[in-house]
Design a protein around this motif. Structure first.
Motif, PDB file in Angstrom:
ATOM      1  N   VAL A 122      36.430  -1.410 -28.702  1.00  0.00           N
ATOM      2  CA  VAL A 122      36.737  -0.013 -28.617  1.00  0.00           C
ATOM      3  C   VAL A 122      37.953   0.056 -27.555  1.00  0.00           C
ATOM      4  CG1 VAL A 122      35.725   1.948 -27.345  1.00  0.00           C
ATOM      5  CG2 VAL A 122      34.054   0.282 -28.791  1.00  0.00           C
ATOM      6  N   LEU A 123      38.014  -0.635 -26.630  1.00  0.00           N
ATOM      7  CA  LEU A 123      39.137  -0.207 -25.634  1.00  0.00           C
ATOM      8  C   LEU A 123      40.404  -0.830 -26.388  1.00  0.00           C
ATOM      9  CD1 LEU A 123      40.224   0.447 -22.850  1.00  0.00           C
ATOM     10  CD2 LEU A 123      39.896  -1.804 -22.249  1.00  0.00           C
ATOM     11  N   ALA A 124      40.377  -1.635 -27.173  1.00  0.00           N
ATOM     12  CA  ALA A 124      41.416  -2.187 -27.771  1.00  0.00           C
ATOM     13  C   ALA A 124      42.090  -0.988 -28.853  1.00  0.00           C
ATOM     14  CB  ALA A 124      41.506  -3.434 -28.576  1.00  0.00           C
ATOM     15  N   ILE A 125      41.124  -0.327 -29.556  1.00  0.00           N
ATOM     16  CA  ILE A 125      41.475   0.787 -30.430  1.00  0.00           C
ATOM     17  C   ILE A 125      42.009   1.849 -29.631  1.00  0.00           C
ATOM     18  CG2 ILE A 125      40.413   2.430 -31.891  1.00  0.00           C
ATOM     19  CD1 ILE A 125      38.539   0.200 -32.890  1.00  0.00           C
ATOM     20  N   PHE A 126      41.387   2.210 -28.626  1.00  0.00           N
ATOM     21  CA  PHE A 126      41.725   3.404 -27.379  1.00  0.00           C
ATOM     22  C   PHE A 126      43.302   3.113 -27.269  1.00  0.00           C
ATOM     23  CE2 PHE A 126      37.433   4.742 -26.099  1.00  0.00           C
ATOM     24  CZ  PHE A 126      37.296   5.403 -27.245  1.00  0.00           C
ATOM     25  N   SER A 127      43.484   1.817 -26.708  1.00  0.00           N
ATOM     26  CA  SER A 127      44.765   1.438 -26.068  1.00  0.00           C
ATOM     27  C   SER A 127      46.081   1.459 -27.091  1.00  0.00           C
ATOM     28  CB  SER A 127      44.703  -0.033 -25.467  1.00  0.00           C
ATOM     29  OG  SER A 127      43.627  -0.064 -24.345  1.00  0.00           O
ATOM     30  N   ILE A 128      45.806   0.968 -28.395  1.00  0.00           N
ATOM     31  CA  ILE A 128      46.900   0.996 -29.309  1.00  0.00           C
ATOM     32  C   ILE A 128      47.043   2.442 -29.641  1.00  0.00           C
ATOM     33  CG2 ILE A 128      47.137   0.401 -31.875  1.00  0.00           C
ATOM     34  CD1 ILE A 128      45.384  -2.315 -31.281  1.00  0.00           C
ATOM     35  N   CYS A 348      51.643  -2.784 -27.023  1.00  0.00           N
ATOM     36  CA  CYS A 348      50.918  -2.640 -28.335  1.00  0.00           C
ATOM     37  C   CYS A 348      50.808  -3.914 -29.141  1.00  0.00           C
ATOM     38  CB  CYS A 348      51.675  -1.622 -29.189  1.00  0.00           C
ATOM     39  SG  CYS A 348      50.504  -0.649 -30.159  1.00  0.00           S
ATOM     40  N   SER A 349      52.152  -4.462 -29.200  1.00  0.00           N
ATOM     41  CA  SER A 349      52.055  -5.963 -29.571  1.00  0.00           C
ATOM     42  C   SER A 349      51.307  -6.978 -29.179  1.00  0.00           C
ATOM     43  CB  SER A 349      53.791  -6.610 -29.629  1.00  0.00           C
ATOM     44  OG  SER A 349      54.607  -5.769 -30.188  1.00  0.00           O
ATOM     45  N   THR A 350      51.226  -6.982 -27.763  1.00  0.00           N
ATOM     46  CA  THR A 350      50.275  -7.708 -27.132  1.00  0.00           C
ATOM     47  C   THR A 350      48.743  -7.765 -27.335  1.00  0.00           C
ATOM     48  OG1 THR A 350      51.705  -7.877 -25.148  1.00  0.00           O
ATOM     49  CG2 THR A 350      49.500  -8.610 -24.867  1.00  0.00           C
ATOM     50  N   LEU A 351      48.374  -6.166 -27.453  1.00  0.00           N
ATOM     51  CA  LEU A 351      47.105  -5.968 -27.771  1.00  0.00           C
ATOM     52  C   LEU A 351      46.615  -6.602 -29.327  1.00  0.00           C
ATOM     53  CD1 LEU A 351      47.007  -2.243 -26.400  1.00  0.00           C
ATOM     54  CD2 LEU A 351      45.506  -4.294 -25.600  1.00  0.00           C
ATOM     55  N   ILE A 352      47.668  -6.303 -30.315  1.00  0.00           N
ATOM     56  CA  ILE A 352      47.536  -6.438 -31.539  1.00  0.00           C
ATOM     57  C   ILE A 352      47.204  -8.191 -31.848  1.00  0.00           C
ATOM     58  CG2 ILE A 352      48.319  -6.871 -34.091  1.00  0.00           C
ATOM     59  CD1 ILE A 352      47.395  -3.945 -33.290  1.00  0.00           C
ATOM     60  N   SER A 406      42.461  12.949 -20.914  1.00  0.00           N
ATOM     61  CA  SER A 406      41.351  13.011 -20.385  1.00  0.00           C
ATOM     62  C   SER A 406      40.188  12.824 -21.272  1.00  0.00           C
ATOM     63  CB  SER A 406      41.503  14.458 -19.599  1.00  0.00           C
ATOM     64  OG  SER A 406      41.393  15.604 -20.721  1.00  0.00           O
ATOM     65  N   ILE A 407      40.440  12.740 -22.721  1.00  0.00           N
ATOM     66  CA  ILE A 407      39.313  12.507 -23.465  1.00  0.00           C
ATOM     67  C   ILE A 407      38.750  11.206 -23.225  1.00  0.00           C
ATOM     68  CG2 ILE A 407      38.922  12.162 -25.904  1.00  0.00           C
ATOM     69  CD1 ILE A 407      40.849  14.356 -26.663  1.00  0.00           C
ATOM     70  N   PHE A 408      39.305  10.047 -23.060  1.00  0.00           N
ATOM     71  CA  PHE A 408      39.047   8.881 -23.091  1.00  0.00           C
ATOM     72  C   PHE A 408      39.193   8.255 -21.636  1.00  0.00           C
ATOM     73  CE2 PHE A 408      43.114   8.659 -25.358  1.00  0.00           C
ATOM     74  CZ  PHE A 408      43.624   7.715 -24.287  1.00  0.00           C
TER      75      PHE A 408
END
Length: 532
Positions: A122-128, A348-352, A406-408
């Motif tokens: 979930v956090l990975a999706i939010f962060s990307i 973003c590259s790091t997260l992917i 402020s949403i997430f």
């Protein structure tokens, strides 16, 4: 100012070529490992970390928005800059020890070690999504708008120039190139902003203003009051800003991969903490070199600017900067755009790589990880270039981006903060807080932004409705997330599995770290006492 003199063009071209050259030179003749590409080989010192944190944060949204806020309201919006000092102290003392001792590469990875893989996903999706649609897209568009106003250069051409220059060294060099160029860009940002501030101060005598008291009288003394916020006129109080920003600030400075990645590349815990504190001191500067020029513009160019308050910075550049120095200021604007975009591409590259591919294929070689990281960076950059021009249809930029954050942000802050401070929180509590808390905030955002309730638009924030402004909403979202997390943890009977050694004995910080922390707090207290 819709034409570019030859000297200014030389300065701008020199900056672009120079910064790309610095970025590529920083990784010359070096065989890159995945740790070297994504975390700079964990070799970063405090000065580079602090400067990089500052440059990543300061975008054209800041430069344009802070000048505009100085013109319209004064230094009160500088609270958003000075509050960051406290949030960076929280990063240093609360989060950095856990991040570095658990040896993580990404923040979603941290949530997996504390909770489980569901929270990581979930956090990975939010962060990307945040990196792609907010950090990169908004930075590119905001920068392009400034260049259009200053030079008449089309938004698409500006976006392409910035994207190309930034993409070359970021995609090739990784975090090392990003932080080295950001250190240089910090100097350019500060130099350009100081220059325009000094030139505006020198112009004041022409308006019959020869002292600080005369300046306050000319622009209204309340413009120099940091807590003098007219809540009836603007809909916010100082307390709203304090608590709402605290939630957004802890998310941004302490749990956002785009920012925290610099800390993860520190050579030691002490260097990471010193870097965060250095950034805290740097965040004092924008009030004086970005907000104050807007106040000076009110004294100097009030009639020329009129109702077009977004033109404050372009008017200052046009009227104050001589040939050559205009190129320096444009270089500063470019530095602001490029540093923000570079930081987001790299994160973003790091997260992917680590939160997607490394989970699917755990035995990827270093070379494969770097290849995927570079390809991801290219895809992300191209995607942002395609969608960022459409931002022009989304309304007021600065307010929009903060409302989207402020949403997430409240749910993420609740999960990180409570997970660090207590071992009682469960994996289910984390997962459902991230999911349900964010969906609840998103629903409120849609109602507020697009629906009319009882014939009243913006019902939640309108004085004719509930009168709850978006900063107050952010604080309430956080309280909702905390309550949800606590209730689920209380009733959840599952066995908690926490990474062995996760809760380590707190080590005493070095004497230097403690003294600098005390100095930063004292400096902020003196500033608030001076401008109360």
């Amino acid at each position: 100012m819709n034409t570019i003199e030859a000297i200014d063009l030389v300065v701008i071209a020199g900056y672009l070529l120079g910064i790309v050259g610095v970025g590529l030179y920083s990784v010359r003749k070096r065989k890159q490992t995945s740790e070297g590409y994504f975390l700079a080989g964990k070799s970063l010192s405090w000065a580079v970390i602090g400067a990089s944190l500052f440059a990543s944060n300061i975008s054209t949204v800041h430069l344009v928005g802070l000048a505009e806020s100085g013109f319209t309201d004064g230094i009160v919006w500088g609270n958003f800059e000075w509050f960051s000092g406290i949030e960076l102290i929280i990063l240093a003392f609360v989060f950095i020890p856990f991040y570095l001792r658990t040896k993580i590469t990404t923040l979603p990875q941290f949530l997996e070690k504390r909770y489980d893989s569901r929270s990581r996903v979930v956090l990975a999706i939010f962060s990307i999504l945040a990196a792609l649609f907010m950090h990169i897209g908004v930075s590119l568009y905001a920068g392009a708008v400034v260049f259009e106003n200053v030079f008449g250069l089309s938004i698409l051409v500006s976006i392409l120039i910035v994207a190309l220059a930034t993409g070359v060294y970021t995609i090739v060099g990784g975090l090392t190139s990003v932080v080295i160029t950001e250190a240089v860009q910090t100097v350019i940002l500060i130099a350009g902003s100081i220059t325009i501030t000094v030139l505006a101060l020198y112009r004041l005598p022409e308006m019959g203003i020869g002292s600080y008291e005369e300046l306050k009288a000319a622009v209204d003394p309340d413009r120099f009051r940091v807590v003098g916020f007219d809540s009836a006129e603007k809909g916010f109080t100082f307390t709203d800003m304090l608590f709402g920003h605290l939630v957004l600030g802890i998310w941004y400075w302490c749990t956002d991969q785009t920012i925290v990645q610099r800390v993860l590349g520190a050579r030691s815990e002490k260097q990471a903490k010193l870097g965060a504190l250095f950034a805290g001191f740097l965040k004092i500067l924008p009030v004086f070199i970005m907000v104050v020029p807007g106040i000076l513009a009110f004294a100097l160019f009030r009639e020329q600017i009129g109702e077009d308050t977004k033109s404050v910075l372009p008017v200052l550049i046009s009227n104050l900067m001589p040939v050559g120095l205009k190129g320096l200021m444009v270089a500063a604007l470019l530095a602001a755009v490029m540093s923000s975009v570079a930081a987001a591409i790299n994160s973003c590259s790091t997260l992917i790589v680590y939160d997607v591919f490394d989970k699917l294929k755990p035995n990827l070689t270093d070379g494969r990880k770097i290849f995927i990281g570079r390809l991801t960076g290219l895809i992300v950059l191209v995607s942002a270039v395609i969608w960022s021009p459409f931002l022009g249809n989304l309304g007021t930029l600065f307010e929009l981006i903060n409302q989207m954050f402020s949403i997430f942000a409240p749910s993420i802050v609740a999960v990180f903060l409570l997970g660090i401070l207590s071992s009682r929180g469960t994996a289910n509590a984390s997962f459902y807080t991230l999911l349900v808390g964010s969906l609840f905030a998103a629903s409120v955002f849609v109602v507020e932004k697009y629906l009319t309730v009882g014939g009243i638009p913006h019902y939640l924030s309108s004085t004719d409705g509930l009168g709850i402004n978006w900063l107050q909403q952010t604080s309430l979202f956080f309280l909702f997330a905390v309550l949800l997390y606590a209730v689920i943890s209380y009733f959840d009977q599952q066995e908690q599995v926490i990474f062995p050694g996760f809760y380590l004995k707190v080590r005493n910080s070095s004497r230097l770290v403690n003294w600098l922390t005390a100095l930063l707090v004292l400096t902020l207290l003196v500033l608030y006492w001076t401008f109360y």
